[in-house]
Design a protein around this motif. Structure first.
Motif, short mmCIF file in Angstrom:
data_model
loop_
_atom_site.label_atom_id
_atom_site.label_comp_id
_atom_site.label_asym_id
_atom_site.label_seq_id
_atom_site.Cartn_x
_atom_site.Cartn_y
_atom_site.Cartn_z
N GLU A 13 0.83 -1.20 0.00
CA GLU A 13 0.00 0.00 0.00
C GLU A 13 0.87 1.25 0.00
O GLU A 13 0.59 2.22 -0.73
CB GLU A 13 -0.92 -0.01 1.22
N LEU A 14 1.92 1.24 0.80
CA LEU A 14 2.83 2.37 0.84
C LEU A 14 3.53 2.56 -0.51
O LEU A 14 3.64 3.69 -0.99
CB LEU A 14 3.86 2.17 1.95
N ASP A 15 3.97 1.48 -1.11
CA ASP A 15 4.61 1.57 -2.43
C ASP A 15 3.65 2.13 -3.47
O ASP A 15 4.04 2.90 -4.35
CB ASP A 15 5.13 0.21 -2.87
N GLN A 16 2.39 1.74 -3.38
CA GLN A 16 1.39 2.26 -4.32
C GLN A 16 1.21 3.77 -4.12
O GLN A 16 1.13 4.52 -5.10
CB GLN A 16 0.07 1.54 -4.12
N LEU A 17 1.18 4.21 -2.88
CA LEU A 17 1.07 5.65 -2.61
C LEU A 17 2.29 6.40 -3.14
O LEU A 17 2.16 7.48 -3.72
CB LEU A 17 0.92 5.90 -1.11
N LEU A 18 3.47 5.82 -2.94
CA LEU A 18 4.69 6.48 -3.39
C LEU A 18 4.78 6.55 -4.90
O LEU A 18 5.36 7.48 -5.46
CB LEU A 18 5.92 5.76 -2.82
N SER A 19 4.20 5.56 -5.59
CA SER A 19 4.28 5.53 -7.05
C SER A 19 3.49 6.68 -7.69
O SER A 19 3.70 6.98 -8.86
CB SER A 19 3.79 4.19 -7.58
N ARG A 20 2.63 7.30 -6.95
CA ARG A 20 1.85 8.44 -7.46
C ARG A 20 2.67 9.73 -7.51
O ARG A 20 2.21 10.73 -8.04
CB ARG A 20 0.62 8.67 -6.59
#
Length: 85
Positions: free
Chosen positions: A42-49
């Motif tokens: 979830e954190l990686d998905q947020l960072l990818s934005r």
């Protein structure tokens, strides 16, 4: 430049560095709470934005934390080649 000005500038620089270290430590502590695979995904998905420049500090902290976790979870060795004697 007068001595008092230099002294004031040095104190200001030290105070700014101290503030940055405290903020970095707090961020690292907060990021350390993301431990499970799902939380990290979830954190990686947020960072990818966001751009790499915006997330560079966060990614560096996460990389360091992952490295430490891997090192501490693997078998501890006593020397070269893992020979424990």
């Amino acid at each position: 430049m007068q001595f008092t000005t230099k002294l004031r500038d040095a104190r200001t620089a030290l105070a700014n560095r101290r503030t940055m270290r405290v903020a970095h430590r707090r961020l690292a502590d907060e990021l350390a709470s993301f431990r499970t695979t799902a939380e990290r995904a979830e954190l990686d998905q947020l960072l990818s934005r966001h751009s790499n420049e915006e997330t560079e500090t966060i990614r560096d902290i996460l990389y360091r934390q992952d490295t430490v976790r891997l090192q501490t979870s693997s078998r501890q060795t006593a020397g070269m080649g893992g020979y424990l004697g």
